[in-house]
Write a protein that holds these residues in place. Structure first.
Motif, PDB file in Angstrom:
ATOM      1  N   GLY A  79       3.227   3.697 -13.039  1.00 42.35           N
ATOM      2  CA  GLY A  79       4.435   4.078 -12.305  1.00 42.35           C
ATOM      3  C   GLY A  79       4.709   5.571 -12.324  1.00 42.35           C
ATOM      4  N   GLU A  80       3.670   6.393 -12.438  1.00 38.19           N
ATOM      5  CA  GLU A  80       3.842   7.834 -12.556  1.00 38.19           C
ATOM      6  C   GLU A  80       3.530   8.596 -11.271  1.00 38.19           C
ATOM      7  OE1 GLU A  80       1.612   9.218 -15.874  1.00 38.19           O
ATOM      8  OE2 GLU A  80       2.617   7.883 -17.276  1.00 38.19           O
ATOM      9  N   LEU A  81       3.454   7.906 -10.136  1.00 33.11           N
ATOM     10  CA  LEU A  81       3.130   8.557  -8.872  1.00 33.11           C
ATOM     11  C   LEU A  81       4.363   8.708  -7.990  1.00 33.11           C
ATOM     12  CD1 LEU A  81      -0.221   6.761  -7.997  1.00 33.11           C
ATOM     13  CD2 LEU A  81       0.073   9.076  -8.871  1.00 33.11           C
ATOM     14  N   THR A  82       4.395   9.768  -7.210  1.00 32.25           N
ATOM     15  CA  THR A  82       5.457   9.991  -6.230  1.00 32.25           C
ATOM     16  C   THR A  82       4.877   9.714  -4.850  1.00 32.25           C
ATOM     17  OG1 THR A  82       6.416  11.701  -7.624  1.00 32.25           O
ATOM     18  CG2 THR A  82       7.101  11.667  -5.327  1.00 32.25           C
ATOM     19  N   PHE A  83       5.465   8.779  -4.148  1.00 33.49           N
ATOM     20  CA  PHE A  83       4.940   8.362  -2.858  1.00 33.49           C
ATOM     21  C   PHE A  83       5.525   9.200  -1.727  1.00 33.49           C
ATOM     22  CE2 PHE A  83       3.091   5.139  -5.167  1.00 33.49           C
ATOM     23  CZ  PHE A  83       4.017   4.370  -5.850  1.00 33.49           C
ATOM     24  N   VAL A  84       4.802   9.261  -0.620  1.00 31.11           N
ATOM     25  CA  VAL A  84       5.281   9.969   0.564  1.00 31.11           C
ATOM     26  C   VAL A  84       5.622   8.954   1.643  1.00 31.11           C
ATOM     27  CG1 VAL A  84       3.963  12.064   0.088  1.00 31.11           C
ATOM     28  CG2 VAL A  84       2.954  10.293   1.506  1.00 31.11           C
ATOM     29  N   HIS A  85       6.434   9.401   2.582  1.00 32.90           N
ATOM     30  CA  HIS A  85       6.814   8.560   3.717  1.00 32.90           C
ATOM     31  C   HIS A  85       5.617   8.418   4.653  1.00 32.90           C
ATOM     32  CE1 HIS A  85       9.003   6.982   7.117  1.00 32.90           C
ATOM     33  NE2 HIS A  85       8.561   7.990   7.858  1.00 32.90           N
ATOM     34  N   VAL A  86       5.337   7.202   5.062  1.00 32.89           N
ATOM     35  CA  VAL A  86       4.246   6.949   5.999  1.00 32.89           C
ATOM     36  C   VAL A  86       4.854   6.818   7.397  1.00 32.89           C
ATOM     37  CG1 VAL A  86       2.381   5.375   6.640  1.00 32.89           C
ATOM     38  CG2 VAL A  86       2.909   5.786   4.237  1.00 32.89           C
ATOM     39  N   PRO A  87       4.593   7.792   8.284  1.00 33.97           N
ATOM     40  CA  PRO A  87       5.182   7.717   9.627  1.00 33.97           C
ATOM     41  C   PRO A  87       4.498   6.637  10.447  1.00 33.97           C
ATOM     42  CG  PRO A  87       3.689   9.570   9.492  1.00 33.97           C
ATOM     43  CD  PRO A  87       3.768   8.981   8.114  1.00 33.97           C
ATOM     44  N   ASP A  88       5.234   6.086  11.413  1.00 33.40           N
ATOM     45  CA  ASP A  88       4.580   5.130  12.297  1.00 33.40           C
ATOM     46  C   ASP A  88       3.703   5.895  13.289  1.00 33.40           C
ATOM     47  OD1 ASP A  88       6.544   6.204  13.865  1.00 33.40           O
ATOM     48  OD2 ASP A  88       7.433   4.305  14.472  1.00 33.40           O
ATOM     49  N   ALA A  89       2.938   5.166  14.087  1.00 22.70           N
ATOM     50  CA  ALA A  89       1.928   5.798  14.950  1.00 22.70           C
ATOM     51  C   ALA A  89       2.560   6.756  15.960  1.00 22.70           C
ATOM     52  CB  ALA A  89       1.121   4.724  15.670  1.00 22.70           C
ATOM     53  N   THR A  90       3.714   6.397  16.518  1.00 26.14           N
ATOM     54  CA  THR A  90       4.337   7.284  17.516  1.00 26.14           C
ATOM     55  C   THR A  90       4.824   8.580  16.884  1.00 26.14           C
ATOM     56  OG1 THR A  90       6.438   6.116  17.244  1.00 26.14           O
ATOM     57  CG2 THR A  90       5.031   5.406  19.052  1.00 26.14           C
ATOM     58  N   CYS A 148       0.859  -1.179   0.000  1.00 23.23           N
ATOM     59  CA  CYS A 148       0.000   0.000   0.000  1.00 23.23           C
ATOM     60  C   CYS A 148       0.894   1.228   0.000  1.00 23.23           C
ATOM     61  CB  CYS A 148      -0.914   0.007   1.225  1.00 23.23           C
ATOM     62  SG  CYS A 148      -2.008   1.437   1.267  1.00 23.23           S
ATOM     63  N   GLN A 149       0.609   2.167  -0.878  1.00 21.41           N
ATOM     64  CA  GLN A 149       1.386   3.397  -0.990  1.00 21.41           C
ATOM     65  C   GLN A 149       0.463   4.595  -0.791  1.00 21.41           C
ATOM     66  OE1 GLN A 149       4.593   3.379  -1.202  1.00 21.41           O
ATOM     67  NE2 GLN A 149       4.862   1.230  -1.644  1.00 21.41           N
ATOM     68  N   VAL A 150       1.049   5.689  -0.335  1.00 19.13           N
ATOM     69  CA  VAL A 150       0.315   6.935  -0.147  1.00 19.13           C
ATOM     70  C   VAL A 150       0.994   7.998  -0.998  1.00 19.13           C
ATOM     71  CG1 VAL A 150      -0.461   8.640   1.530  1.00 19.13           C
ATOM     72  CG2 VAL A 150      -0.289   6.247   2.198  1.00 19.13           C
ATOM     73  N   VAL A 151       0.192   8.776  -1.722  1.00 20.97           N
ATOM     74  CA  VAL A 151       0.736   9.827  -2.573  1.00 20.97           C
ATOM     75  C   VAL A 151       0.288  11.186  -2.067  1.00 20.97           C
ATOM     76  CG1 VAL A 151       0.853   8.374  -4.622  1.00 20.97           C
ATOM     77  CG2 VAL A 151      -1.168   9.728  -4.217  1.00 20.97           C
ATOM     78  N   CYS A 152       1.087  12.193  -2.353  1.00 18.80           N
ATOM     79  CA  CYS A 152       0.742  13.568  -2.026  1.00 18.80           C
ATOM     80  C   CYS A 152      -0.221  14.070  -3.107  1.00 18.80           C
ATOM     81  CB  CYS A 152       2.006  14.415  -1.981  1.00 18.80           C
ATOM     82  SG  CYS A 152       1.702  16.129  -1.591  1.00 18.80           S
TER      83      CYS A 152
END
Length: 195
Positions: A155-166, A122-126
């Motif tokens: 493959g044209e999306l730029t993903f963002v970093h998914v922070p952990d819950a803390t 699973c990826q998250v994009v801005c």
């Protein structure tokens, strides 16, 4: 003080930088050296379904891009993890691998963490980095989900970093502190403008 892993910065400088750039993310989160662009591993099953999700507080619009080239709307599901688990079970019934993508938003990253905990990609994009045509002015949940699925497959999306819950909790506390510190300044400014 915020420690973003790269340098220690005061909260006021981060807030000032957000206002100056006009973007929601501070510059140190937009730098190319800090973007999380993971390599998506090749499929083990051979068939991959690329799923675009348009996530809202009550519902999730789902679109599926098949390897054949077709992008079809799957419909809406409730915005609960158990509904997403049922969707995943239906989509993988034929033995294909399913990969999900959705835009970052006010609903947070819990959905992504839930899927990743099960070993699902699973990826998250801005939202501001999703490519769009100038003529594309109509925005609906169904179209947004379809566009995400199509661009994810290409493959044209730029993903963002998914922070952990803390990390997310620490960010929320920092934002609340900044808002509390800046609240008197805003009240004084509003009082002066009304007088």
């Amino acid at each position: 003080v915020v420690d973003d892993g790269w340098r220690v910065r005061g909260l006021r400088s981060v807030r000032t930088e957000r206002r100056a750039t006009g973007l929601g993310l501070p510059r140190f989160l937009r730098e190319t050296s800090n973007q999380c662009i993971p390599m998506i591993p090749p499929s083990t099953s051979g068939i991959v379904k690329w799923v675009g999700l348009d996530v809202h507080a009550e519902t999730i619009a789902v679109a599926v891009a098949d390897p054949s080239g077709e992008v079809r709307s799957y419909g809406n599901i409730p915005a609960h993890t158990h509904a997403l688990d049922r969707l995943h079970k239906r989509l993988t019934a034929d033995g294909s691998e399913v990969r999900y993508v959705y835009e970052a938003g006010p609903t947070g990253f819990a959905l992504c963490r839930h899927l990743r905990a099960q070993g699902i990609i699973c990826q998250v994009v801005c939202p501001s980095l999703v490519p769009k045509r100038a003529s594309d002015r109509v925005k609906t949940d169904r179209r947004d989900a379809g566009k995400l699925a199509r661009l994810f497959r290409a493959g044209e999306l730029t993903f963002v970093h998914v922070p952990d819950a803390t990390d997310e909790i620490i960010r929320d506390v920092g934002r609340a502190r900044t808002d509390a510190v800046e609240a008197p300044d805003r009240e004084d400014k509003a009082r002066n403008e009304s007088a």
